[in-house]
Design a protein around this motif. Structure first.
Motif, PDB file in Angstrom:
ATOM      1  N   GLY A  45      29.678  67.978  40.273  1.00 39.40           N
ATOM      2  CA  GLY A  45      28.636  67.659  39.306  1.00 39.40           C
ATOM      3  C   GLY A  45      28.589  66.218  38.866  1.00 39.40           C
ATOM      4  N   HIS A  46      29.394  65.366  39.492  1.00 36.15           N
ATOM      5  CA  HIS A  46      29.376  63.939  39.146  1.00 36.15           C
ATOM      6  C   HIS A  46      27.948  63.402  39.230  1.00 36.15           C
ATOM      7  CE1 HIS A  46      29.334  59.753  40.897  1.00 36.15           C
ATOM      8  NE2 HIS A  46      29.786  59.551  39.680  1.00 36.15           N
ATOM      9  N   ILE A  47      27.569  62.598  38.216  1.00 36.19           N
ATOM     10  CA  ILE A  47      26.222  62.025  38.191  1.00 36.19           C
ATOM     11  C   ILE A  47      26.325  60.586  38.685  1.00 36.19           C
ATOM     12  CG2 ILE A  47      24.274  61.431  36.709  1.00 36.19           C
ATOM     13  CD1 ILE A  47      25.441  63.671  34.770  1.00 36.19           C
TER      14      ILE A  47
ATOM     15  N   ALA B  87      35.425  55.302  41.257  1.00 35.70           N
ATOM     16  CA  ALA B  87      36.386  55.866  40.302  1.00 35.70           C
ATOM     17  C   ALA B  87      35.810  55.725  38.899  1.00 35.70           C
ATOM     18  CB  ALA B  87      37.723  55.150  40.396  1.00 35.70           C
ATOM     19  N   GLU B  88      36.271  56.606  38.007  1.00 38.31           N
ATOM     20  CA  GLU B  88      35.677  56.614  36.667  1.00 38.31           C
ATOM     21  C   GLU B  88      36.700  57.131  35.665  1.00 38.31           C
ATOM     22  OE1 GLU B  88      31.972  58.682  36.704  1.00 38.31           O
ATOM     23  OE2 GLU B  88      31.550  58.244  34.610  1.00 38.31           O
ATOM     24  N   ILE B  89      36.618  56.619  34.441  1.00 37.29           N
ATOM     25  CA  ILE B  89      37.429  57.195  33.361  1.00 37.29           C
ATOM     26  C   ILE B  89      36.526  57.333  32.135  1.00 37.29           C
ATOM     27  CG2 ILE B  89      38.391  54.939  32.646  1.00 37.29           C
ATOM     28  CD1 ILE B  89      41.029  56.535  32.022  1.00 37.29           C
TER      29      ILE B  89
ATOM     30  N   MET C 163      33.135  57.157  25.827  1.00 36.29           N
ATOM     31  CA  MET C 163      33.286  55.797  26.360  1.00 36.29           C
ATOM     32  C   MET C 163      33.532  55.951  27.860  1.00 36.29           C
ATOM     33  SD  MET C 163      35.984  52.940  25.028  1.00 36.29           S
ATOM     34  CE  MET C 163      37.483  53.478  25.845  1.00 36.29           C
ATOM     35  N   ASP C 164      32.774  55.231  28.664  1.00 34.33           N
ATOM     36  CA  ASP C 164      32.781  55.431  30.117  1.00 34.33           C
ATOM     37  C   ASP C 164      33.036  54.107  30.831  1.00 34.33           C
ATOM     38  OD1 ASP C 164      32.298  56.310  32.704  1.00 34.33           O
ATOM     39  OD2 ASP C 164      30.132  56.467  32.450  1.00 34.33           O
ATOM     40  N   LEU C 165      33.979  54.107  31.768  1.00 33.82           N
ATOM     41  CA  LEU C 165      34.230  52.930  32.601  1.00 33.82           C
ATOM     42  C   LEU C 165      34.203  53.361  34.063  1.00 33.82           C
ATOM     43  CD1 LEU C 165      35.944  52.409  29.827  1.00 33.82           C
ATOM     44  CD2 LEU C 165      36.927  50.550  31.126  1.00 33.82           C
TER      45      LEU C 165
ATOM     46  N   VAL D  54      21.724  49.401  35.499  1.00 33.42           N
ATOM     47  CA  VAL D  54      20.984  50.436  34.770  1.00 33.42           C
ATOM     48  C   VAL D  54      21.603  51.804  35.059  1.00 33.42           C
ATOM     49  CG1 VAL D  54      18.808  49.167  34.736  1.00 33.42           C
ATOM     50  CG2 VAL D  54      19.301  50.681  36.650  1.00 33.42           C
ATOM     51  N   ALA D  55      21.521  52.690  34.064  1.00 29.69           N
ATOM     52  CA  ALA D  55      22.216  53.979  34.181  1.00 29.69           C
ATOM     53  C   ALA D  55      21.311  55.110  33.711  1.00 29.69           C
ATOM     54  CB  ALA D  55      23.491  53.943  33.345  1.00 29.69           C
ATOM     55  N   CYS D  56      21.707  56.329  34.030  1.00 31.76           N
ATOM     56  CA  CYS D  56      20.931  57.486  33.579  1.00 31.76           C
ATOM     57  C   CYS D  56      20.989  57.557  32.049  1.00 31.76           C
ATOM     58  CB  CYS D  56      21.428  58.770  34.217  1.00 31.76           C
ATOM     59  SG  CYS D  56      23.178  59.016  34.084  1.00 31.76           S
TER      60      CYS D  56
ATOM     61  N   HIS E 203      20.036  60.362  29.886  1.00 32.97           N
ATOM     62  CA  HIS E 203      20.351  61.630  29.227  1.00 32.97           C
ATOM     63  C   HIS E 203      21.333  62.431  30.077  1.00 32.97           C
ATOM     64  CE1 HIS E 203      17.042  61.306  26.239  1.00 32.97           C
ATOM     65  NE2 HIS E 203      16.503  60.571  27.202  1.00 32.97           N
ATOM     66  N   ILE E 204      22.406  62.893  29.479  1.00 30.56           N
ATOM     67  CA  ILE E 204      23.387  63.728  30.178  1.00 30.56           C
ATOM     68  C   ILE E 204      23.648  64.957  29.306  1.00 30.56           C
ATOM     69  CG2 ILE E 204      25.757  63.882  31.034  1.00 30.56           C
ATOM     70  CD1 ILE E 204      25.708  60.855  31.493  1.00 30.56           C
ATOM     71  N   LYS E 205      23.399  66.129  29.865  1.00 35.70           N
ATOM     72  CA  LYS E 205      23.615  67.373  29.100  1.00 35.70           C
ATOM     73  C   LYS E 205      25.104  67.565  28.793  1.00 35.70           C
ATOM     74  CE  LYS E 205      19.777  69.286  28.135  1.00 35.70           C
ATOM     75  NZ  LYS E 205      19.536  69.361  26.669  1.00 35.70           N
TER      76      LYS E 205
ATOM     77  N   SER F   9      27.745  68.357  31.526  1.00 35.94           N
ATOM     78  CA  SER F   9      27.354  67.873  32.854  1.00 35.94           C
ATOM     79  C   SER F   9      28.074  66.584  33.221  1.00 35.94           C
ATOM     80  CB  SER F   9      25.851  67.592  32.909  1.00 35.94           C
ATOM     81  OG  SER F   9      25.130  68.767  32.774  1.00 35.94           O
ATOM     82  N   GLY F  10      28.345  66.443  34.522  1.00 40.70           N
ATOM     83  CA  GLY F  10      28.940  65.213  35.018  1.00 40.70           C
ATOM     84  C   GLY F  10      30.305  64.948  34.403  1.00 40.70           C
ATOM     85  N   VAL F  11      30.829  63.777  34.688  1.00 40.23           N
ATOM     86  CA  VAL F  11      32.150  63.412  34.159  1.00 40.23           C
ATOM     87  C   VAL F  11      32.056  63.208  32.644  1.00 40.23           C
ATOM     88  CG1 VAL F  11      34.091  61.826  34.380  1.00 40.23           C
ATOM     89  CG2 VAL F  11      32.647  62.274  36.371  1.00 40.23           C
TER      90      VAL F  11
HETATM   91  N1  SME Z   1      29.052  59.086  36.359  1.00 40.41           N
HETATM   92  C1  SME Z   1      28.751  59.573  35.034  1.00 40.41           C
HETATM   93  C2  SME Z   1      27.375  59.152  34.596  1.00 40.41           C
HETATM   94  C3  SME Z   1      27.336  57.874  33.859  1.00 40.41           C
HETATM   95  S1  SME Z   1      27.503  56.519  34.814  1.00 40.41           S
HETATM   96  O1  SME Z   1      28.772  56.513  35.520  1.00 40.41           O
HETATM   97  C4  SME Z   1      27.317  55.126  33.955  1.00 40.41           C
HETATM   98  C5  SME Z   1      28.914  61.079  34.965  1.00 40.41           C
HETATM   99  O2  SME Z   1      29.105  61.732  35.981  1.00 40.41           O
HETATM  100  O3  SME Z   1      28.840  61.620  33.869  1.00 40.41           O
END
Ligand code: SME
Length: 154
Positions: free
Chosen positions: A95-97, A105-107, A122-124, A63-65, A67-69, A72-74
């Motif tokens: 500000g990583h969520i 790690a994230e792309i 698109m988020d991985l 499960v994930a957040c 709403h992301i403004k 904000s975040g990645v």
């Molecule tokens: N880490 C993301 C939030 C989404 S989750 O990784 C699924 C971010 O900082 O925007």
């Protein structure tokens, strides 16, 4: 144009003649998750202009957040800058969520339509530090470009 990767060719075939955006994104997230090694989350956030934010879309993983403004975040940063965010260590990204505390790690690939309209991102994610290479980034951009051809009705 160089030859499409097998995963992108599979996406093109999978989405052939399907107009429903939810169905297309759901199967695209499943294809990413079943094809790419060592990832723990793959999916989409869709842009809602009313609130200038990203809202959780089809995905595979924990499960994930929801709403992301914008900004904000990645994810929000990728949307705002229109640039791929390839983050070796998310704990060092301002500000990583943190949705799944296992992720390291994230792309994130921003998705913009033919008319320049924001579609989403698109988020991985991966539990492995520095998981995503430049080659991965290029493959995911190619995948996203084919995906947009199938979901952008404008
Ligand atoms: N880490 C993301 C939030 C989404 S989750 O990784 C699924 C971010 O900082 O925007």
């Amino acid at each position: 144009m160089s030859e499409l990767s097998l995963m992108t060719q599979q996406l093109d075939a999978l989405l052939y003649d399907e107009q429903d955006q939810t169905a297309n994104l759901a199967n695209a997230s499943a294809l990413l998750m079943q094809t790419i090694a060592d990832i723990n989350w793959a999916g989409f956030y869709l842009y809602q202009s009313t609130n200038d934010e990203l809202v959780l879309g089809p995905f595979q993983g924990k499960v994930a957040c929801m709403h992301i403004k914008n900004g904000s975040g990645v994810c929000g940063h990728a949307l705002q800058t229109k640039e791929v965010q390839r983050v070796a260590n998310v704990h060092e990204f301002p500000g990583h969520i943190a949705c799944d505390s296992d992720s390291n790690a994230e792309i994130v690939v921003p998705l913009y339509g033919k008319s320049g309209q924001a579609i989403g991102v698109m988020d991985l994610d991966s539990t492995t530090l520095d998981r995503f290479s430049i080659a991965d980034e290029e493959q995911l951009i190619e995948f996203a470009n084919v995906l947009i051809q199938h979901i952008d009705s404008h």
